[in-house]
Design an enzyme around this catalytic site. Sequence first.
Site, PDB file in Angstrom:
ATOM      1  N   ASP A  16      96.142  47.452  95.464  1.00 32.26           N
ATOM      2  CA  ASP A  16      96.612  46.493  96.447  1.00 32.26           C
ATOM      3  C   ASP A  16      97.942  47.007  96.980  1.00 32.26           C
ATOM      4  O   ASP A  16      98.661  47.747  96.282  1.00 32.26           O
ATOM      5  CB  ASP A  16      96.783  45.129  95.778  1.00 32.26           C
ATOM      6  CG  ASP A  16      97.501  44.135  96.658  1.00 32.26           C
ATOM      7  OD1 ASP A  16      96.998  43.865  97.754  1.00 32.26           O
ATOM      8  OD2 ASP A  16      98.566  43.655  96.238  1.00 32.26           O
ATOM      9  N   ALA A  17      98.283  46.648  98.195  1.00 30.94           N
ATOM     10  CA  ALA A  17      99.521  47.168  98.803  1.00 30.94           C
ATOM     11  C   ALA A  17     100.714  46.258  98.561  1.00 30.94           C
ATOM     12  O   ALA A  17     101.685  46.633  97.892  1.00 30.94           O
ATOM     13  CB  ALA A  17      99.311  47.386 100.297  1.00 30.94           C
ATOM     14  N   TYR A  18     100.632  45.033  99.089  1.00 30.68           N
ATOM     15  CA  TYR A  18     101.802  44.164  99.149  1.00 30.68           C
ATOM     16  C   TYR A  18     102.027  43.431  97.827  1.00 30.68           C
ATOM     17  O   TYR A  18     101.182  42.677  97.358  1.00 30.68           O
ATOM     18  CB  TYR A  18     101.645  43.167 100.294  1.00 30.68           C
ATOM     19  CG  TYR A  18     101.541  43.870 101.636  1.00 30.68           C
ATOM     20  CD1 TYR A  18     102.618  44.575 102.149  1.00 30.68           C
ATOM     21  CD2 TYR A  18     100.357  43.853 102.359  1.00 30.68           C
ATOM     22  CE1 TYR A  18     102.530  45.237 103.361  1.00 30.68           C
ATOM     23  CE2 TYR A  18     100.251  44.508 103.573  1.00 30.68           C
ATOM     24  CZ  TYR A  18     101.342  45.204 104.068  1.00 30.68           C
ATOM     25  OH  TYR A  18     101.253  45.868 105.264  1.00 30.68           O
ATOM     26  N   ARG A  50     106.054  34.507 101.762  1.00 30.72           N
ATOM     27  CA  ARG A  50     104.968  35.163 101.032  1.00 30.72           C
ATOM     28  C   ARG A  50     103.871  34.173 100.654  1.00 30.72           C
ATOM     29  O   ARG A  50     102.670  34.465 100.788  1.00 30.72           O
ATOM     30  CB  ARG A  50     105.527  35.839  99.779  1.00 30.72           C
ATOM     31  CG  ARG A  50     104.478  36.474  98.870  1.00 30.72           C
ATOM     32  CD  ARG A  50     103.660  37.513  99.587  1.00 30.72           C
ATOM     33  NE  ARG A  50     102.788  38.245  98.666  1.00 30.72           N
ATOM     34  CZ  ARG A  50     101.807  39.049  99.042  1.00 30.72           C
ATOM     35  NH1 ARG A  50     101.554  39.236 100.339  1.00 30.72           N
ATOM     36  NH2 ARG A  50     101.078  39.683  98.135  1.00 30.72           N
ATOM     37  N   SER A 130      93.729  46.768 101.143  1.00 31.66           N
ATOM     38  CA  SER A 130      94.729  45.768 101.494  1.00 31.66           C
ATOM     39  C   SER A 130      94.238  44.796 102.551  1.00 31.66           C
ATOM     40  O   SER A 130      93.442  45.144 103.431  1.00 31.66           O
ATOM     41  CB  SER A 130      95.984  46.480 102.016  1.00 31.66           C
ATOM     42  OG  SER A 130      96.951  45.570 102.478  1.00 31.66           O
ATOM     43  N   ASN A 131      94.780  43.584 102.480  1.00 36.51           N
ATOM     44  CA  ASN A 131      94.620  42.619 103.568  1.00 36.51           C
ATOM     45  C   ASN A 131      95.335  43.077 104.831  1.00 36.51           C
ATOM     46  O   ASN A 131      95.049  42.595 105.927  1.00 36.51           O
ATOM     47  CB  ASN A 131      95.202  41.265 103.152  1.00 36.51           C
ATOM     48  CG  ASN A 131      94.232  40.420 102.349  1.00 36.51           C
ATOM     49  OD1 ASN A 131      93.042  40.690 102.315  1.00 36.51           O
ATOM     50  ND2 ASN A 131      94.752  39.396 101.694  1.00 36.51           N
TER      51      ASN A 131
END
Length: 236
Positions: A16-18, A50, A130-131
Site C-alpha cells: 500500500d502507498a499512503y 486522512r 494503491s487507491n
Amino acid sequence: MPATPPFDTVEACVFDAYGTLFDVHSAVGKCKTLFPNPDAQADKLSDIWRTRQLQYSWLRAAMGRHDPFWALTGDALDFALDSVFGADTAKPDGLREALMGAYLDLSTYPEVIDTLKTLRAAGLKTAILSNGSPDMLGPVCESTGVGPLMDAVISVEEVGVFKPHPSVYDLVRKHLGVRRTAVTFQSSNAWDAQAASDYGFRVAWINRFGQARERLPGAPDAELQRLDQLPPLLGL
C-alpha cells in the site's frame, strides 16, 4: 536447523502507498507555518483529512460512484478545513493550495528505501497497489526515489473502484503474473491488510501506531511495527 521463514514461498512484495510507504501526515508538517495556531490546528486537520479521505472512498464505493482519489483528497481537505476553521470563516491564504501540493511530495518513512533495496537485491518483485490515481502516485514516487525500486505502480483507476474490493487485489496477478499465495502484501491500514488476507495474499500488517485490529474477514500473517522487520520473515 533454523526455522523456516514464515514467508518462504513469496515471490513478490506488494505495498500500500499512503501510510505504509509515504507519511500522509508529512503534507501538513510541511505547511505548519501557514497555520495561525499550528499547535492547536495542524495535527487536528491532518487527522480529519486522512479519516475523511478514506471514508469518502468507502462511501463512494457503497454508492456505486467513483471519482479519482485526487478528487476525494480535495473533498476531504475541504471538510477538514471547515472543521478546523469554521465553514463560514475565511481560511488562511494559500493554505489549501499548499496542502494539496504537499500531498504530491510526501515523505517516506525512514526505513522504506533501504528495505525496498534489500528486497530488490534478493530478486523479489516489488509493486505498489494503491487507491491513489496515477497523477498522484507518479510525482511522489519520483520525488522520493521509490519509483525505480518498483516493478509496477498499480492504481485502482484500472478497475474504477477503491479497496477493499477484490478486483483491486486481483490487479497484482495481472501486472506481476504471480499466484496469490506467492504475494506478501504490506499495509499500515488494518482494514486493507485484512481484506488482502481474505483475498488470499500473505499479509504483513505494518501497525506503526499500535492500533487495535479491525473486526473484519481475514487475518494478517504477521504484525510488524516497521517495514524493515519484513526481510527477516523472508529469510533475508
